[in-house]
Design a protein around this motif. Sequence first.
Motif, mmCIF file in Angstrom:
data_model
loop_
_atom_site.group_PDB
_atom_site.id
_atom_site.type_symbol
_atom_site.label_atom_id
_atom_site.label_comp_id
_atom_site.label_asym_id
_atom_site.label_seq_id
_atom_site.Cartn_x
_atom_site.Cartn_y
_atom_site.Cartn_z
ATOM 1 N N SER A 106 30.752 47.048 37.878
ATOM 2 C CA SER A 106 29.635 46.120 37.683
ATOM 3 C C SER A 106 30.115 44.769 37.136
ATOM 4 N N GLU A 107 31.115 44.776 36.261
ATOM 5 C CA GLU A 107 31.676 43.513 35.765
ATOM 6 C C GLU A 107 32.335 42.731 36.898
ATOM 7 N N ARG A 108 33.012 43.428 37.770
ATOM 8 C CA ARG A 108 33.702 42.768 38.894
ATOM 9 C C ARG A 108 32.706 42.201 39.894
ATOM 10 N N LEU A 109 31.638 42.961 40.174
ATOM 11 C CA LEU A 109 30.610 42.455 41.083
ATOM 12 C C LEU A 109 29.932 41.229 40.486
ATOM 13 N N TRP A 110 29.683 41.262 39.176
ATOM 14 C CA TRP A 110 29.047 40.127 38.509
ATOM 15 C C TRP A 110 29.928 38.879 38.634
ATOM 16 N N LEU A 111 31.240 39.051 38.505
ATOM 17 C CA LEU A 111 32.174 37.941 38.668
ATOM 18 C C LEU A 111 32.058 37.346 40.077
ATOM 19 N N LEU A 112 31.930 38.202 41.077
ATOM 20 C CA LEU A 112 31.783 37.715 42.453
ATOM 21 C C LEU A 112 30.531 36.861 42.606
#
Length: 184
Positions: free
Chosen positions: A24-30
Amino acid sequence: MNRFGEAGGPMLQMPWEKTLTTVSERLWLLLCTGWRSDVTVHVQGVAMKAHRLILAMNSAVLEEKLFDQNETASNSHLILADDSPEAFYAVLEYMYGGCPNLVSVPLALKVSDLAVKYQMEDLHSACSLYIVHHMKSAGYQVDSAGRLPGYSQDTLPGGSMGQRRSTAEGEQVFLEKEVLPHDY
């Protein structure tokens, strides 16, 4: 050289590999950076970078707009002229983060309309819960379906929808909600 450092070079690091540990943190970064985005969504003149796969896996309606029948990308721009930019960004936040960032009942109503338009039932339910909770917090008596008790659903000439009830004095009170046409 590839990402795994083959061909003798140093291993390439993705921007999230040092600090972001959850999906979820990585998707938010995207979403926040637009990194590796492959589509630009234009909403009333506001451009938002996004990822086709994320949009398509959350909405069959958007999937149809983004891909042709051969499952190939149809173009790199998606124009959504009738949607609210603020509400659509809240939809994107839900798609990338799993939780809508609703800050007001008017925004929740707009996001709820988009959730119906783009066939996103979970988002629609989340908006409904937010609206009912905030109406109850404001002192309104709301039933489990989000209706005000004592009011009946009604449609006026011209397409306006709302809830009508009679007061003790016999006056008709109409709480109007404008219903905008959608491409369902």
